[in-house]
Design a protein around this motif. Structure first.
Motif, PDB file in Angstrom:
ATOM      1  N   GLN A  64       0.831  -1.205   0.000  1.00 31.19           N
ATOM      2  CA  GLN A  64       0.000   0.000   0.000  1.00 31.19           C
ATOM      3  C   GLN A  64       0.864   1.254   0.000  1.00 31.19           C
ATOM      4  N   GLY A  65       2.043   1.160   0.606  1.00 30.18           N
ATOM      5  CA  GLY A  65       2.980   2.275   0.575  1.00 30.18           C
ATOM      6  C   GLY A  65       4.399   1.752   0.477  1.00 30.18           C
ATOM      7  N   GLY A  66       5.285   2.537  -0.097  1.00 30.89           N
ATOM      8  CA  GLY A  66       6.690   2.153  -0.178  1.00 30.89           C
ATOM      9  C   GLY A  66       7.055   1.529  -1.505  1.00 30.89           C
ATOM     10  N   GLU A  67       8.298   1.064  -1.594  1.00 35.95           N
ATOM     11  CA  GLU A  67       8.854   0.578  -2.859  1.00 35.95           C
ATOM     12  C   GLU A  67       9.563  -0.763  -2.663  1.00 35.95           C
ATOM     13  N   VAL A  68       9.539  -1.593  -3.690  1.00 35.84           N
ATOM     14  CA  VAL A  68      10.278  -2.862  -3.709  1.00 35.84           C
ATOM     15  C   VAL A  68      11.185  -2.866  -4.934  1.00 35.84           C
TER      16      VAL A  68
END
Ligand SMILES: Nc1ncnc2c1ncn2[C@@H]1O[C@H](COP(=O)(O)OP(=O)(O)OP(=O)(O)O)[C@@H](O)[C@H]1O
Ligand SMILES: [Mg+2]
Length: 233
Positions: A64-68
């Motif tokens: 839902q939030g952030g980066e991979v």
């Protein structure tokens, strides 16, 4: 002319991941980075979000939030199919249950990620099977193997396509102690040899000892506190 050298990108990178299910926030801004060839263990109480984190890192769910990021490429913004195709070549997955395909023999199972990604080949797959102690079992169907043998096939499969990283979620949770140690040691040894990063979720302190460092997940974040391992059984 001045030469600029760029360090190799992290095998795995999570940046400020957040995930909630309804009113329950499971991850509150979790960041971690695994270098090529590095082995990182993740521990934490049941329900603390370890599997959620691994699913997000593996691109099986979208955060839902952030980066991979995998090997220097951001993947959480990719479509599901593009990401799945990329996963086959860049990540190896080992879960508590082996998820081998019962209709395919041992060698065909190990070759699956190679077929999907075009990386790796039969000679490499056979070599990995030899390394996990299953030489001569290439044509066997998984159904007749022992639990430990099946997990060793899963380890060989995870590395077959030369992935940047291996994600393992309680990979030995269904095995007895001796088999668990043997399988975890194989996974870590082979991944280090191949230069693949490893993220290993485990409740077992003896398995976490194989790691270069251990992160503890509590209340949706990594903590520096001492781990609260479950007693060995
Ligand atoms: N798809 C989902 N929908 C709703 N809730 C979920 C979902 N996935 C996970 N959860 C909840 O999120 C929390 C974290 O679950 P997760 O499986 O990540 O824990 P875990 O640390 O892996 O636990 P364990 O050690 O028992 O495997 C749990 O309370 C779980 O019920
Ligand atoms: Mg879990």
């Amino acid at each position: 002319m001045r030469r600029v050298t760029h360090p190799a990108p992290a095998a795995l990178d999570a940046r400020h991941l957040t995930q909630a299910y309804g009113p329950m926030t499971v991850l509150r801004g979790v960041s971690l980075s695994v270098a090529p060839g590095e082995v990182v263990a993740v521990t934490g109480p049941s329900g603390s979000g370890k599997s959620t984190l691994l699913h997000l890192l593996g691109g099986l769910d979208t955060p839902q939030g952030g980066e991979v990021w995998w090997a220097g490429t951001r993947v959480d913004t990719l479509g599901t199919q593009v990401r799945a195709a990329r996963r086959a070549g860049q990540l190896g997955l080992v879960f508590q249950h082996h998820y081998l395909l019962d209709d395919l023999n041992v060698l065909e199972n190990v070759l699956l990620p190679c077929r999907l990604s075009g990386q790796g080949d039969e000679a490499r797959a056979a070599g990995l099977l030899r390394r996990v102690g299953l030489a001569g079992r290439e044509g066997t169907l998984p159904g007749v193997l022992s639990g430990g043998e099946r997990q060793r096939v899963a380890v060989a499969r995870a590395l077959a396509a030369r992935p940047a990283a291996v994600l393992a979620d309680e990979p030995t949770g269904s095995l007895d102690r001796a088999n668990a140690q043997a399988v975890a040691a194989l996974l870590v040894t082979l991944a280090r040899e191949e230069g693949a990063g490893v993220l290993l979720v485990t409740h077992d302190e003896r398995l976490a000892r194989h790691a270069d460092r251990t992160l503890h997940l509590l209340d949706g974040q990594f903590t520096d506190d001492a781990p609260d391992f479950e007693p060995a059984t």
